[in-house]
Design an enzyme around this catalytic site. Structure first.
Site, PDB file in Angstrom:
ATOM      1  N   HIS A   1       0.511  -1.264   0.028  1.00  0.00           N
ATOM      2  CA  HIS A   1      -0.056  -0.220  -0.011  1.00  0.00           C
ATOM      3  C   HIS A   1       1.082   1.385  -0.049  1.00  0.00           C
ATOM      4  O   HIS A   1       1.811   1.685   1.071  1.00  0.00           O
ATOM      5  CB  HIS A   1      -0.873  -0.259   1.123  1.00  0.00           C
ATOM      6  CG  HIS A   1      -1.425   0.959   1.551  1.00  0.00           C
ATOM      7  ND1 HIS A   1      -2.579   1.467   2.433  1.00  0.00           N
ATOM      8  CD2 HIS A   1      -2.535   1.427   0.110  1.00  0.00           C
ATOM      9  CE1 HIS A   1      -3.059   2.388   1.682  1.00  0.00           C
ATOM     10  NE2 HIS A   1      -3.801   2.407   0.927  1.00  0.00           N
TER      11      HIS A   1
ATOM     12  N   HIS B   1      -1.072  10.601  -2.909  1.00  0.00           N
ATOM     13  CA  HIS B   1      -2.669  10.629  -1.762  1.00  0.00           C
ATOM     14  C   HIS B   1      -3.057  11.558  -1.698  1.00  0.00           C
ATOM     15  O   HIS B   1      -4.269  11.018  -2.184  1.00  0.00           O
ATOM     16  CB  HIS B   1      -2.409   9.330  -1.184  1.00  0.00           C
ATOM     17  CG  HIS B   1      -3.336   8.488  -0.731  1.00  0.00           C
ATOM     18  ND1 HIS B   1      -4.470   9.753   0.467  1.00  0.00           N
ATOM     19  CD2 HIS B   1      -4.149   7.787  -0.849  1.00  0.00           C
ATOM     20  CE1 HIS B   1      -4.988   9.126   0.378  1.00  0.00           C
ATOM     21  NE2 HIS B   1      -5.075   8.097  -0.749  1.00  0.00           N
TER      22      HIS B   1
END
Length: 626
Positions: free
Chosen positions: A241, A283
């Site tokens: 991730h 992100h």
């Protein structure tokens, strides 16, 4: 055996999952190029060498090759000579397998190989999957390229679960999907790569080096193109991730390097455009949390973004780490290895998606990038512009019909959160039946990995890639667990009457199928038992379970007893005419059991069905004490 799309080769129990709570400039004009067609399940090669001669179309490029005693033998007398025999044809998606036996070797380092992309004339470059006779060495298994300069480019190494040695048959296989490949030894995955560089016409081959090796039962099977479905014998795909975000500043090249060393199969990162249209890896919508700057990424130019420090917020040793552009990230992956699960973050216009696609193609990474997004429009744009890229739809909650949506969008994978999947675990099987993989986010608990593995998901996005890779390795080393089965209801020794309709409750672990029988006759595991027509007395319920490691069985014996309540239930639901039911009920209510039995005998087949009359008469006589 392996899965095809969706080649269901076994049924996995998903009950464990039910308890899971998991938590630069204008874009170029792009011309879509359709992916190669596949004929899943087609056997391109199936050879057992029983004819006694080299099969038609097999070409002994160099070295000594012969068929003898129903096997193909290849001999290389020294480590300097790699001898090849070529066969088959070029395929993008296929499985090649063979039974291999080292007859003799010059040393334990000598090897044999399955050729994955080899020109028919054996000229370089070519790609192989190698196994040494000392296969438990750190490089006992390899994926490697023989370059045009006649040098080795070994991209991946690993070890087999046991030494091949000499005189021992080993069943080996490799599944290839474009640039991705999995190495199997006796049905279990032992090594994986994402670094194959495919030619336009290379076929398959067998190779030997410093050894005499025999081969039998060589097959090549064409596969459906979705290589993200987990074959039997393969562990969960490990997807890290935001790079190794638990160990390094997320979405940076240093995090990517750490992720690469954890054994992760894919690196998940996010992409968004700068104000001047350059795709950056980030992100958040703003740079505030992960850099020393402030503001929305879409309000900052590429030059402004590259001036930011994206590392010191995480730890002092990462001071000066920069936000990478997508082009920089892909170049790093191409040179140093790795595959990218790329999330298009937030709403994107068609032109913005086109710029992302342009970068992926410019970096020659279309075979190693998987695009996912929560945004349906972003996926539609990607499919229109680059149909060769696999697509995954991210979901925080499940759609009403994930399969229909997957077909509509042309998805390779449907990617729900772990918590969402726990609510409807049957979705995994439904998607697999439609040829769609399931990649779950973001799961960091071994207990949850276990539940998801049992539920047959294909991959997990995690902040703990090293731990998941280790868990995978341990899981593959374990022998299949012994199956177990038990009948929880009706409990053994229970006494029941005909007014009851118990639903059999069977608990099982490590099994593929459970069969339930009552007195030898098969019954459903999810429906109430009908006790109205059974004779009074003892009855046996039996559960037979079959799993990868064997069989198990359990029994529960119950007694069906005559009772006024049970007999009353039979009378009222009997289908007898109304007058007969009235008489039977009156006699029963007044305890006149002998008269009740006689009435049932006299009117059997007339005013009440024959089978029913026999049950009523038998129970009445028991109650009467006869």
């Amino acid at each position: 055996m392996t899965r095809r799309a969706r080649p269901t080769t076994r049924i996995r129990l998903t009950a464990a999952l039910c308890a899971l709570t998991l938590a630069v400039g204008a874009p170029a004009v792009l011309t879509p190029s359709p992916p190669a067609a596949a004929e899943p399940g087609a056997a391109v090669v199936a050879e057992d060498f029983s004819a006694g001669t080299l099969p038609a179309g097999w070409r002994a490029v160099d070295g000594a090759w012969k068929v003898e005693n129903g096997r193909l033998y290849g001999t290389s007398t020294s480590s300097a000579a790699t001898n090849k025999i070529t066969f088959g044809r070029h395929l993008d998606d296929f499985r090649v397998e063979a039974t291999v036996r080292f007859e003799s070797v010059t040393s334990a380092t000598r090897w044999t190989a399955l050729g994955l992309d080899v020109p028919a004339d054996g000229t370089t470059p070519w790609w192989i999957a190698t196994m040494r006779s000392g296969s438990t060495a750190a490089n006992g298994l390899e994926f490697a390229e023989r370059t045009t300069a006649n040098t080795w480019n070994v991209t991946d190494t690993g070890s087999a679960p046991y030494a091949a040695g000499t005189g021992r048959d080993v069943r080996v296989a490799v599944e290839v999907h474009g640039s991705q490949a999995r190495w199997f030894v006796d049905g279990r995955e032992a090594l994986r790569t994402g670094s194959l560089r495919r030619s336009a016409d290379g076929g398959q081959a067998l190779l030997v080096n410093g050894a005499t090796v025999s081969f039998d039962d060589v097959t090549v099977t064409e596969l459906a193109p979705n290589g993200h479905l987990r074959p039997d014998g393969s562990p969960l795909t490990v997807i890290v991730h935001r790079g190794a975000s638990a160990a390094a500043p997320e979405n940076t090249l240093v995090a990517q390097e750490v992720a690469r060393r954890t054994g992760a199969h894919w690196i998940e990162n996010d992409v968004q455009p700068s104000r001047d249209g350059v795709p950056f890896v980030l992100h958040d919508a703003t740079v505030d949390r992960t850099t020393d700057g402030v503001g929305r990424i879409r309000d900052l130019t590429a030059a402004q973004l590259k001036a930011l420090d994206a590392g010191s917020w995480f730890a002092p040793q990462y001071t000066g780490e920069k936000l990478p552009t997508l082009a920089e990230q892909l170049a790093d992956l191409r040179v140093r290895g790795g595959n990218l699960l790329l999330e298009i973050k937030g709403a994107h216009t068609r032109d913005e998606v086109a710029r992302i696609v342009e970068v992926i193609r410019a970096e020659r990474m279309t075979g190693r990038v998987f695009v996912q997004s929560f945004e349906v429009d972003a996926l539609r744009h990607t499919r229109d512009l680059a149909p060769e890229l696999p697509l995954g739809l991210l979901r925080g909650s499940l759609d009403t019909d994930p399969v229909a949506l997957a077909r509509q969008l042309g998805l390779t994978a449907y990617n729900p959160s772990g918590a969402a999947l726990a609510a409807r675990p049957d979705v995994v099987r439904q998607l697999h039946d439609a040829g769609v993989a399931v990649l779950v986010w973001t799961v960091d608990s071994p207990a949850q990995w276990q539940a998801l593995e049992q539920a047959d998901v294909d991959g997990i996005i995690t902040n703990r890639p090293a731990e998941l890779a280790g868990w995978n390795a341990a899981h593959l080393q374990r022998s299949p667990a012994t199956p177990s089965v038990a009948i929880a209801s009706p409990v053994d020794g229970a006494t029941l009457d005909r007014a009851q309709a118990p639903v059999p409750t069977v608990t099982a672990a490590h099994v593929d199928t459970v069969t339930l029988t009552l007195d030898g006759q098969r019954v459903a595991t999810d429906r109430p038992l009908d006790l109205t027509a059974l004779p009074a007395g003892r009855h046996t319920l039996r559960a037979d379970a079959v799993g990868p490691a064997g069989r198990a069985s359990a029994t529960s014996t119950f007694t069906l007893a005559a009772s006024p309540a049970g007999l009353g239930y039979v009378i009222l639901t009997s289908g007898a005419d109304a007058d007969a039911r009235t008489v039977l009920s009156t006699l029963l209510a007044n305890g006149r059991y002998a008269e009740l039995a006689g009435y049932a005998d006299r009117h059997a087949g007339k005013r009440l069905p024959t089978a029913l009359a026999a049950v009523v008469a038998a129970d009445a006589r028991v109650l009467a004490g006869n």
